[in-house]
Design a protein around this motif. Sequence first.
Motif, PDB file in Angstrom:
ATOM      1  N   UNK A 180       6.257   5.721  -9.792  1.00  0.00           N
ATOM      2  CA  UNK A 180       7.358   6.507  -9.238  1.00  0.00           C
ATOM      3  C   UNK A 180       7.321   6.395  -7.716  1.00  0.00           C
ATOM      4  N   UNK A 181       8.490   6.392  -7.119  1.00  0.00           N
ATOM      5  CA  UNK A 181       8.530   6.233  -5.660  1.00  0.00           C
ATOM      6  C   UNK A 181       9.774   6.887  -5.085  1.00  0.00           C
ATOM      7  N   UNK A 182       9.718   7.109  -3.798  1.00  0.00           N
ATOM      8  CA  UNK A 182      10.852   7.617  -3.030  1.00  0.00           C
ATOM      9  C   UNK A 182      11.156   6.589  -1.950  1.00  0.00           C
ATOM     10  N   UNK A 183      12.397   6.095  -1.944  1.00  0.00           N
ATOM     11  CA  UNK A 183      12.796   5.144  -0.899  1.00  0.00           C
ATOM     12  C   UNK A 183      13.653   5.881   0.126  1.00  0.00           C
ATOM     13  N   UNK A 184      13.216   5.819   1.366  1.00  0.00           N
ATOM     14  CA  UNK A 184      13.929   6.485   2.452  1.00  0.00           C
ATOM     15  C   UNK A 184      14.586   5.422   3.324  1.00  0.00           C
ATOM     16  N   UNK A 185      15.896   5.530   3.491  1.00  0.00           N
ATOM     17  CA  UNK A 185      16.613   4.635   4.393  1.00  0.00           C
ATOM     18  C   UNK A 185      16.940   5.400   5.669  1.00  0.00           C
ATOM     19  N   UNK A 186      16.414   4.905   6.774  1.00  0.00           N
ATOM     20  CA  UNK A 186      16.589   5.595   8.053  1.00  0.00           C
ATOM     21  C   UNK A 186      17.490   4.784   8.975  1.00  0.00           C
ATOM     22  N   UNK A 187      18.285   5.452   9.800  1.00  0.00           N
ATOM     23  CA  UNK A 187      19.100   4.725  10.780  1.00  0.00           C
ATOM     24  C   UNK A 187      18.227   4.063  11.831  1.00  0.00           C
ATOM     25  N   UNK A 188      18.779   3.062  12.509  1.00  0.00           N
ATOM     26  CA  UNK A 188      18.033   2.285  13.496  1.00  0.00           C
ATOM     27  C   UNK A 188      17.440   3.171  14.590  1.00  0.00           C
ATOM     28  N   UNK A 189      18.179   4.205  15.015  1.00  0.00           N
ATOM     29  CA  UNK A 189      17.692   5.022  16.131  1.00  0.00           C
ATOM     30  C   UNK A 189      16.397   5.763  15.774  1.00  0.00           C
ATOM     31  N   UNK A 190      16.221   6.080  14.490  1.00  0.00           N
ATOM     32  CA  UNK A 190      14.979   6.728  14.070  1.00  0.00           C
ATOM     33  C   UNK A 190      13.802   5.768  14.250  1.00  0.00           C
ATOM     34  N   UNK A 234       0.829  -1.206   0.000  1.00  0.00           N
ATOM     35  CA  UNK A 234       0.000   0.000   0.000  1.00  0.00           C
ATOM     36  C   UNK A 234       0.862   1.253   0.000  1.00  0.00           C
ATOM     37  N   UNK A 235       1.947   1.215   0.772  1.00  0.00           N
ATOM     38  CA  UNK A 235       2.867   2.346   0.836  1.00  0.00           C
ATOM     39  C   UNK A 235       3.544   2.575  -0.517  1.00  0.00           C
ATOM     40  N   UNK A 236       3.969   1.490  -1.154  1.00  0.00           N
ATOM     41  CA  UNK A 236       4.648   1.611  -2.446  1.00  0.00           C
ATOM     42  C   UNK A 236       3.689   2.130  -3.505  1.00  0.00           C
ATOM     43  N   UNK A 237       2.450   1.680  -3.473  1.00  0.00           N
ATOM     44  CA  UNK A 237       1.463   2.217  -4.410  1.00  0.00           C
ATOM     45  C   UNK A 237       1.282   3.709  -4.170  1.00  0.00           C
ATOM     46  N   UNK A 238       1.465   4.117  -2.909  1.00  0.00           N
ATOM     47  CA  UNK A 238       1.374   5.537  -2.564  1.00  0.00           C
ATOM     48  C   UNK A 238       2.679   6.280  -2.781  1.00  0.00           C
ATOM     49  N   UNK A 239       3.644   5.629  -3.466  1.00  0.00           N
ATOM     50  CA  UNK A 239       4.884   6.258  -3.934  1.00  0.00           C
ATOM     51  C   UNK A 239       5.979   6.405  -2.878  1.00  0.00           C
TER      52      UNK A 239
END
Length: 329
Positions: A249-259, A182-187
């Motif tokens: 189209x999509x935006x992939x966000x990589x967050x550190x573990x602490x986030x 669902x998130x990926x469909x939402x870009x």
Amino acid sequence: MKKILITGASGFIGSFIVEEALRKGMETWAVVRRTSSREYLQDERIHFIELDFSSVDKLKEQLSGHQFDYVVHAAGVTKCLNKEDFFRVNRDGTRNFVQALQELNQPLERFVFLSSLSIFGAIREQQPYKEIEPTDTPQPNTAYGKSKLQAEQLLPSSLPYIILRPTGVYGPREKDYFLMAKSIKGHSDFAVGYKQQDITFVYVKDVVQATFLALDHGKTGNAYFLSDGNVYQSTTFSDLIHEELGRPWWIRITAPIWVLRVVTFFGDLIGQMTGKISALNNDKYQILKQRNWRCNIRPAIEELGYKPEYDLKQGVKETIEWYKKEGWL
């Protein structure tokens, strides 16, 4: 005709087990709560029974007059607002159920308990990662994993039990991995941590396959890991979903573990305040933080005759097609 009792029958995995039992011509009894949806239990051949796992006496009363050849115990909770509820349902409910079956002298040929790879926690985390082995010492780091381990440890040797420990199970009707689609469909897509993460998966129909192999000729007292036999990286699942959705189209966000730790802390807090379970909670933090989900499925292959039929690409394709057909996506 063999008579089978399936707990958690209205759930994701349980409903598929019910379908396979019917396909095999078994007299199929589905344990469902009065309030549970029967959306995937429409076959008129299904016999329904309601059980109160909080009381041995009530279980004996409800099961009185029935004799089962097989039991598949798939009931349980994977998310709870209160940690104690994991143990009340997964551990105490299993103990009460087993005690009632034994006091009624049920002539069981097999009792299959659906557990989880999560009972081992974050072990063998040093690179290069090695497979978690059945002989390793469990170190569960989630309330869910701890409750499932304690349930396993309560199974008496006098019960002809077999334990199945699947890794991440996905497929049609599943709602947690669906949130990713669902998130990926939402870009948007989210990844956690920068250290390599080796992940394993198993398609729901392969879990069902293993369940009936265990009923047929599993070795009493043994426990088996289940995966599709492959190892994937942390982004593989979302990459395949993205492909099946037509590459929006999509935006992939990589967050550190602490986030993630901060987000899940507030997820738990909001859940306590609203009474609604958040998908991002402390257990989810521990699961996403864990880097090694490799497991040794050779015993299942050699002793059960287990042959995974779905790799991740094929399973994701079938799952996304189902989500689309049912209007989920």
